[in-house]
Design an enzyme around this catalytic site. Structure first.
Site, PDB file in Angstrom:
ATOM      1  N   ARG A  34      34.079  -9.630 -30.058  1.00 35.76           N
ATOM      2  CA  ARG A  34      35.258  -9.252 -30.846  1.00 35.76           C
ATOM      3  C   ARG A  34      36.497 -10.030 -30.401  1.00 35.76           C
ATOM      4  O   ARG A  34      37.253 -10.526 -31.233  1.00 35.76           O
ATOM      5  CB  ARG A  34      35.509  -7.747 -30.762  1.00 35.76           C
ATOM      6  CG  ARG A  34      34.447  -6.947 -31.503  1.00 35.76           C
ATOM      7  CD  ARG A  34      34.551  -5.472 -31.195  1.00 35.76           C
ATOM      8  NE  ARG A  34      34.319  -5.302 -29.761  1.00 35.76           N
ATOM      9  CZ  ARG A  34      34.888  -4.382 -29.007  1.00 35.76           C
ATOM     10  NH1 ARG A  34      35.713  -3.506 -29.519  1.00 35.76           N
ATOM     11  NH2 ARG A  34      34.615  -4.303 -27.727  1.00 35.76           N
TER      12      ARG A  34
ATOM     13  N   ASN B   9      32.895  -2.751 -33.094  1.00 34.57           N
ATOM     14  CA  ASN B   9      31.476  -2.560 -32.822  1.00 34.57           C
ATOM     15  C   ASN B   9      30.961  -1.464 -33.738  1.00 34.57           C
ATOM     16  O   ASN B   9      31.655  -0.460 -33.966  1.00 34.57           O
ATOM     17  CB  ASN B   9      31.254  -2.144 -31.373  1.00 34.57           C
ATOM     18  CG  ASN B   9      31.419  -3.287 -30.400  1.00 34.57           C
ATOM     19  OD1 ASN B   9      31.280  -4.449 -30.756  1.00 34.57           O
ATOM     20  ND2 ASN B   9      31.718  -2.977 -29.162  1.00 34.57           N
TER      21      ASN B   9
END
Length: 95
Positions: free
Chosen positions: A22, A40
């Site tokens: 990320r 996530n």
């Protein structure tokens, strides 16, 4: 005339959690001046919603397909979505 703003939802599967995925994507998105978020998912995927010109979005998709050094991308799916996806605010990393 400026290039039209599009919104992409990108779902990446593989070894993409716990490897800095990320943050890696967010850094590239900021460099490309895109707006959006990444999170996530419970199923082990990473979901990215990003908005901006097509060229920058395509570059972000290629970055996500590559991933950071410890990641392994098995599958990447992208689709155009609406501006509403940006304000879902489900992302835990924003850019």
């Amino acid at each position: 005339m400026s290039e039209a703003r599009l919104v992409f939802r990108i779902t990446v599967r593989g070894r993409v959690q716990g490897v800095g995925f990320r943050a890696f994507v967010a850094r590239e998105a900021r460099r490309l001046a895109l707006a959006g978020w990444a999170r996530n998912c419970d199923d082990g995927a990473v979901e990215i919603v990003a908005a901006g010109p097509r060229g920058a979005l395509d570059a972000l998709v290629e970055t996500a397909r590559r991933g950071p050094p410890l990641a392994r991308v098995d599958d990447l799916r992208q689709e155009e979505t609406s501006e509403a996806a940006l304000v879902e605010r489900r992302g835990d990393v924003e850019f």
